[in-house]
Write a protein that holds these residues in place. Structure first.
Motif, short mmCIF file in Angstrom:
data_model
loop_
_atom_site.label_atom_id
_atom_site.label_comp_id
_atom_site.label_asym_id
_atom_site.label_seq_id
_atom_site.Cartn_x
_atom_site.Cartn_y
_atom_site.Cartn_z
N ALA A 320 -13.68 -6.42 -0.21
CA ALA A 320 -13.03 -6.56 1.08
C ALA A 320 -13.88 -6.10 2.24
CB ALA A 320 -11.72 -5.76 1.06
N HIS A 383 -1.37 -8.00 0.41
CA HIS A 383 -2.71 -7.70 -0.05
C HIS A 383 -3.61 -7.27 1.10
CE1 HIS A 383 -4.95 -7.89 -3.74
NE2 HIS A 383 -6.02 -8.14 -3.01
N ASP A 384 -3.54 -7.98 2.19
CA ASP A 384 -4.45 -7.68 3.31
C ASP A 384 -4.17 -6.30 3.86
OD1 ASP A 384 -5.65 -10.15 3.19
OD2 ASP A 384 -4.05 -11.05 4.33
N LEU A 387 -5.51 -3.61 1.70
CA LEU A 387 -6.96 -3.45 1.74
C LEU A 387 -7.37 -2.70 2.99
CD1 LEU A 387 -7.94 -6.87 0.30
CD2 LEU A 387 -8.41 -4.63 -0.67
#
Lengths: 455, 184
Positions: A320, A383-384, A387
């Protein structure tokens, strides 16, 4: 039993003839022969009947007769019979000898025969006395040598069976006890457990002698067993010796342990396994309190799983992270070396002693932050979001610190992290200036274990 | 522990660590350049979740592969791991129909396959070990975790586990440092 009486008496007479003079005048051979003959006759008779039971009953009857003088007195005609029977009982009782544990060697026929001499002597006295109850005293005193037969030692009580087996007296004693146990339990299946019991010497007076004879066919097997057991005991009593590290050949048995090859190999294997488990215990942090293979295995499995999870999260983090534009070989080289110098710098600031003590935990502290952050976030957010949160780890550390598992730590990760970041930034600004190559703090735990492990 | 803060001391662990770091960084660079090329070519968003996931898995695999290479094929678990990775790559390449020189590498590695799977199809109890630990539930779990663990007896399994734990710990540490480095 009545059938046996005339034969017994006949045999007795023959022996008595031999004994006409002094007992000691008889030659050994004569005594032996007479005794053997008598024994064989006895054997035949007993095999004809139901072997043990009949005899035992007979002996019991005899004993009953002996010990109930009142009853005996009731039957005047019985007196003679009692006397005669008492003779037989006496001889039978006196023949075998009490189990004398002091006797470790097999006594020869001579001894047995002299015992019978004793028996006859006392029987003679018994005959003279008449009533059977006086025999009881004689019977009870069979162990002590009667006054007529002086040279006999009281220990001449061989209970070995008749001729052929010359077993060790331990075996003989055990077989003797087995007979007694057989008698007591009245079964033929009693085996060595009973034979191992230490029964009182004095209790083995009556009738056991005969039993040794009749069980001759059984004796072979049992004697073999007895030999094994005595061998085992002798091995157990051998001097203790430590188990040597095997070069696949030489392993000595410890005291009180089995000595066959299978168990030896198993013991070696077990020791290897326990040694490895101990080593693992050192590797896995927080395993000092846990004892036992199951708990240790659990800990090991948990630890490996947590390490693998950390790798996964770190790879996610690395995926990421935005690629830097100045991502070239120089930076690569610097990064390559940074573990060493960063560790040195950072740890020097924090103090070496503290670091040393916590070195096993250090590697997990920062990672654990990531893990816990990631763990918290992954479950909840998209998910973003997760991260981004993981990247800004230092912010959320105080929250996640409570969530740590047993692997994390004593040191406050924030300070270490910040120090590290400072160091990185300074180092990067400088490029690759003099970089001390000390890898000592980082490899603290791993190195120590490496020294042990690397062969 | 060596006490030389200023000296250059390279022992086994250090060399292992350095090797791993080097390999891993190289593969990381490769993935990153691929990513940037991909991003440059396409005008899509630089990072979508699925892409990140794919990339992270690739990175993870690369991490394990570089670790195994750094340690070398002298340990059973590294051999098993390398084999697994090569098989996976082979399958992947086959799917993408890409011919590569992997076949050459695989031919070399075939020896390990025979060695590792000698005892594989026998149940644990039949392999000639009488230890209770052999067919335990936890032991089976451990076998799954450690690469190549299914073909080992409990004794060597424990040994391999110890070495595996050490290498994993070192891997985690280095990766974390790299991640920290890159995220600054």
């Amino acid at each position: 039993m009545n059938r046996t009486l005339p034969e017994m008496l006949h045999c007795l007479n023959s022996v008595g003839n031999l004994l006409a003079g002094n007992c000691t005048d008889m030659t050994v051979l004569d005594r032996q022969r007479a005794r053997l003959k008598w024994q064989q006759e006895q054997l035949q008779q007993e095999e004809q009947q139901q072997q043990q039971d009949g005899y035992f009953n007979g002996s019991d009857q005899l004993n009953g007769i002996f010990f109930n003088p009142a009853q005996a007195g009731q039957f005047p005609g019985f007196q003679g019979l009692v006397g005669g029977v008492s003779v037989i009982g006496d001889t039978t009782a006196n023949r075998p000898v009490k189990p004398d544990p002091s006797l470790e060697n097999g006594w020869s026929e001579l001894d047995r025969f002299e015992m019978s001499g004793i028996g006859f002597g006392s029987s003679a006295t018994g005959l003279a006395n008449g009533p059977g109850f006086q025999m009881t005293g004689a019977i009870s005193r069979t162990s002590s040598s009667p006054p007529t037969v002086a040279p006999l030692t009281p220990e001449v009580k061989s209970r070995e069976s008749f001729s052929p087996e010359k077993t060790s007296s331990a075996a003989g004693r055990e077989s003797f006890k087995k007979r007694k146990a057989d008698k007591v339990n009245n079964t033929k299946g009693v085996q060595e457990d009973d034979s191992r019991e230490k029964r009182a010497k004095g209790s083995a007076e009556e009738g056991d002698s005969k039993i040794t004879e009749q069980n001759s066919p059984k004796n072979n097997n049992t004697n073999a067993n007895n030999r094994e057991s005595s061998a085992d005991t002798s091995k157990e009593n051998s001097k203790a010796s430590e188990v040597q590290k095997p070069d696949y050949i030489h392993v000595r048995a410890r005291r009180g342990q089995a000595t066959d090859s299978h168990s030896l190999a198993e013991r070696v294997r077990r020791e290897k396994i326990s040694e490895r488990m101990k080593y693992l215990q050192d590797l896995v942090p927080g395993c000092n309190k846990i004892t036992g293979k199951a708990g240790m295995l659990d800990e090991i499995i948990n630890y490996v799983q947590s390490l693998q999870r950390q790798v996964e999260f770190l790879s996610m983090k690395l995926a990421a992270v935005n690629p830097r534009l100045d991502f070239n070989i120089d930076d690569l080289f610097a990064k390559e070396m940074f573990p060493a110098c960063a560790g040195a710098g950072g740890f020097q600031t924090l103090g070496m002693s503290a670091e040393m003590s916590n070195s096993p935990y250090l590697q997990f502290n920062p990672a654990q932050q990531v893990v816990s952050c990631g763990g918290l976030e992954m479950g909840m957010n998209s998910h973003d979001m997760g991260l981004r949160r993981t990247i800004s780890a230092p912010v959320s550390i105080p929250e996640t610190f409570l969530d740590t598992s047993c692997y994390t730590q004593i040191q406050p990760p924030t300070t270490w992290d910040s120090e590290l970041q400072n160091l990185y930034s300074t180092e990067f600004n400088q490029g690759r200036s003099s970089i001390p190559f000390s890898s000592q703090p980082f490899t603290g735990s791993i190195e120590a274990s490496n020294l042990k492990m690397e062969m | 522990m060596t006490n030389s803060p200023k000296g250059f001391t390279l022992n086994n662990a250090d060399s292992c660590r350095v090797k791993f770091a080097r390999r891993f960084l190289r593969s990381l660079i490769e993935i990153k350049t691929r990513q940037t090329n991909y991003n440059n070519n396409l005008s899509s968003s630089p990072s979508s979740s699925s892409e990140i996931r794919r990339r992270s898995e690739r990175i993870k695999l690369k991490a394990y592969s570089s670790m195994a290479h750094a340690v070398g094929p002298r340990k059973a678990w590294t051999r098993a791991l390398l084999l697994k990775l090569h098989n996976r790559a082979k399958r992947h390449r086959f799917r993408t129909r890409k011919r590569s020189s992997l076949a050459m590498v695989l031919k070399k590695k075939r020896v390990f396959r025979v060695k590792n799977h000698a005892n594989f199809y026998k149940p644990a109890a039949e392999r000639g070990n009488y230890s209770v630990l052999n067919s335990d539930e936890k032991t089976e779990k451990l076998r799954e975790l450690v690469p190549g663990g299914k073909a080992m007896d409990i004794c060597s399994l424990l040994e391999e586990t110890a070495h595996f734990i050490k290498c994993l710990a070192m891997q985690v540490q280095v990766m974390h440092e790299i991640a920290d480095q890159l995220s600054n």
